[in-house]
Design a protein around this motif. Structure first.
Motif, PDB file in Angstrom:
ATOM      1  N   GLU A   1       0.978  -1.115  -0.047  1.00  0.00           N
ATOM      2  CA  GLU A   1       0.015   0.084   0.006  1.00  0.00           C
ATOM      3  C   GLU A   1       0.884   1.306   0.053  1.00  0.00           C
ATOM      4  OE1 GLU A   1      -3.296   1.030  -0.340  1.00  0.00           O
ATOM      5  OE2 GLU A   1      -3.485  -1.019  -0.780  1.00  0.00           O
ATOM      6  N   ALA A   2       1.861   1.225   0.835  1.00  0.00           N
ATOM      7  CA  ALA A   2       2.674   2.429   0.886  1.00  0.00           C
ATOM      8  C   ALA A   2       3.513   2.610  -0.358  1.00  0.00           C
ATOM      9  CB  ALA A   2       3.884   2.143   1.830  1.00  0.00           C
ATOM     10  N   CYS A   3       3.866   1.715  -1.050  1.00  0.00           N
ATOM     11  CA  CYS A   3       4.462   1.899  -2.341  1.00  0.00           C
ATOM     12  C   CYS A   3       3.428   2.194  -3.328  1.00  0.00           C
ATOM     13  CB  CYS A   3       4.902   0.415  -2.913  1.00  0.00           C
ATOM     14  SG  CYS A   3       5.672   0.611  -4.602  1.00  0.00           S
ATOM     15  N   ARG A   4       2.332   2.126  -3.258  1.00  0.00           N
ATOM     16  CA  ARG A   4       0.989   2.605  -4.300  1.00  0.00           C
ATOM     17  C   ARG A   4       1.104   4.090  -3.902  1.00  0.00           C
ATOM     18  NH1 ARG A   4      -3.177  -2.115  -5.692  1.00  0.00           N
ATOM     19  NH2 ARG A   4      -1.994  -3.600  -4.393  1.00  0.00           N
ATOM     20  N   SER A   5       1.085   4.172  -2.840  1.00  0.00           N
ATOM     21  CA  SER A   5       0.963   5.835  -2.329  1.00  0.00           C
ATOM     22  C   SER A   5       2.170   6.573  -2.851  1.00  0.00           C
ATOM     23  CB  SER A   5       0.837   6.083  -0.954  1.00  0.00           C
ATOM     24  OG  SER A   5      -0.333   5.400  -0.373  1.00  0.00           O
ATOM     25  N   ARG A   6       3.429   5.945  -2.741  1.00  0.00           N
ATOM     26  CA  ARG A   6       4.676   6.791  -3.103  1.00  0.00           C
ATOM     27  C   ARG A   6       4.510   6.696  -4.657  1.00  0.00           C
ATOM     28  NH1 ARG A   6       8.912   9.571  -1.378  1.00  0.00           N
ATOM     29  NH2 ARG A   6      10.938   8.383  -2.005  1.00  0.00           N
ATOM     30  N   ILE A   7       4.071   5.911  -5.662  1.00  0.00           N
ATOM     31  CA  ILE A   7       3.905   6.356  -6.857  1.00  0.00           C
ATOM     32  C   ILE A   7       2.956   7.094  -7.288  1.00  0.00           C
ATOM     33  CG2 ILE A   7       3.383   4.793  -9.069  1.00  0.00           C
ATOM     34  CD1 ILE A   7       4.490   2.330  -7.901  1.00  0.00           C
ATOM     35  N   ASN A   8       1.813   7.116  -6.643  1.00  0.00           N
ATOM     36  CA  ASN A   8       0.769   8.078  -6.792  1.00  0.00           C
ATOM     37  C   ASN A   8       1.514   9.603  -6.619  1.00  0.00           C
ATOM     38  OD1 ASN A   8      -1.305   6.752  -8.086  1.00  0.00           O
ATOM     39  ND2 ASN A   8      -1.701   5.931  -6.060  1.00  0.00           N
TER      40      ASN A   8
END
Lengths: 331, 331
Positions: free
Chosen positions: A21-28
């Motif tokens: 989840e943290a990685c998705r947010s980071r990409i966004n």
């Protein structure tokens, strides 16, 4: 600052495995992503249509390979990050001369492999599968069977790959002596791993042997009948790299003698044939090529390459970058 | 200097297990030993007849216990070294007021137990027994089953015993968070182990739980039904200390639900009843109380206590000495 356009190739189901989840947010937050909403991997044609806008591509298992034709259209492309193992089949050599940086999370997988090696090593040294199976058969202690300690023992390593290095790090508290066979390793580099260089005969004569050689023409059947005969009685032999590194026929004969224990995650042919005689040997611990597969390890893959790409864009030191020379010698 | 007279209680067959060649030479060189040549353990009567001359006694498993009557005759006795686990039943409390020093090799056994704990932990986290058994059944990968990493995980420890400390040392490369429940441990002592004090509820809620509590009235069934219910789904629970620490009936019910994995070396009643239902559960890794039993660990036992006795005679710092207070709280 204009955000870079990122093309994330993996569909939702794959992202659930390799992207936290943290990685998705980071990409966004950091990029302007185009997520794959098709519910499946893109076809080559779909990727060809999307690639001209992409400044960064993030891929994983199942993603279509980049072709020379795609690269011609990928005029804005600055980086490709592969959140999986082998990157060789994903990108053609041409990509390096185009100035595109390539990142592979393969070294993160090495940690999971290192844990597999220590798991099977300690378990084999202690004969835990034999004890468990005797208890399931209604017995208790096994007369004359006593486990061995890893502490103070000698470990022979074949090839100083990233998985070997991850394994060696985990051996630190055991005060073992480590011998490594690797033709490309210098004495100094071996010393930095708290290990000593050795020849293949010396490594194959150790009471503990762990194979980490990549699958290359030069490593095919490098563990010959003569070398396999050197494995000491009572030894533990671990193969977490590739099956074809071993002369399978000679190896089966040695295993059938029962004189040592083997933990095997890889085989000449995978999946193993249903009637393969190895499936019924008591002195082997078998697993279906999962040494590198863990929940935590997989979930970290996209994060590791994304953070590395960000470091690269900021001109900071990177961890997972693959250059042309590395690509050439890769399995 | 006059050599001290050492009475070695263990017969040849036991010495082969607990006394290395180097240790025999050391005893012959440093002391004037009387080796047990009877081919069996001494009887109480034989020991009573021999004890008056002894300045040092070396014992191991099977050696007769020292009685108050023996101690009355043991006027020259300065030290007793027990090359085995529990020393409590070997010497009566009276021995300390007679000024005899007592040494126990039990802490050396802890290292073997620590290796057992790490072996079963890593193997259970990776579901290796399940993968091995699927392959033996003609299968290959198991849909949906993916192992877990130890690195970065949280480990709950019950009782900061010597086996717990040995285990914690081996966890160093994994950067785990360690929570310990031990009413006698200070925050400072926990910090020296790179651990944090916690209550029993917190420890039993960890994804990894390892029991190291001694068998004492206070620890009997300390892991109640309520506490066992806290074990998270998917957890790994290891018991290498004593079976009766756990409420067996409640524990069997939890295990039969299959919701977590347990590695069990100890049981309420040993040997396990032939028809004990635990013998057929798929989510347990069973062994017959061998966590402390290794070739190297056993062979080191007599050497460790002999060297410690020599250090004591030289008034150097000792490692294995047991005082009256320690004896009182021992299991």
């Amino acid at each position: 600052m204009q955000k870079l356009k990122v093309l994330v190739l993996s569909p939702q189901s794959r992202l659930d495995e390799v992207c936290s989840e943290a990685c998705r947010s980071r990409i966004n937050d950091y990029f302007e992503p185009l997520w794959n909403e098709t519910g499946r991997d893109y076809t080559q044609e779909e990727l060809l249509a999307l690639i001209s806008d992409a400044e960064v591509i993030i891929s994983s298992w199942g993603s279509p390979s980049l072709t020379d034709e795609m690269l011609e259209k990928a005029v804005k492309l600055r980086a490709v990050g592969h959140a999986a193992g082998t990157v060789k089949n994903l990108v053609p050599k041409q990509i390096f001369s185009q100035g595109v940086k390539v990142f592979s999370a393969a070294p993160r997988i090495a940690l999971s492999v290192g844990e597999y090696c220590l798991a099977t090593l300690l378990t084999s040294l202690r004969y835990l599968p034999a004890f468990d199976s005797a208890i399931r058969d209604g017995k208790w202690k096994i007369a004359g069977l006593k486990g061995k300690e890893l502490t103070g023992n000698t470990v022979g390593i074949i090839s100083a790959s990233s998985t070997a290095r991850a394994f060696i790090k985990l051996l630190a508290p055991f005060q073992v002596k480590v011998l490594i066979y690797d033709p490309y390793l210098t004495e100094e580099a071996a010393a930095r791993l708290n290990a000593k260089k050795a020849n293949l005969e010396e490594v194959m004569s150790c009471p503990i042997i762990s194979v980490h050689a990549p699958k290359l023409p030069a490593t095919e059947r490098m563990l010959t009948r003569e070398l396999l005969a050197l494995i000491p009685d009572g030894a533990v032999f671990i193969n977490s790299s590739r099956g074809p590194v071993v002369d399978e026929l000679a190896f089966m004969e040695e295993l059938q003698s029962g004189r040592f224990i083997a933990a095997l995650d890889v085989f000449e042919k995978e999946p193993l044939a249903v009637d393969h005689p190895i499936r019924s040997l008591p002195n082997v611990l078998l697993s279906p090529h999962i040494a590198g597969a863990t929940v935590q390890g997989h979930l970290a893959l996209m994060e590791e390459v994304v953070e590395d790409i960000i470091r690269s864009l900021r001109e900071e030191k990177t961890t997972y970058e693959v250059n042309e020379r590395m690509w050439e010698v890769m399995a």
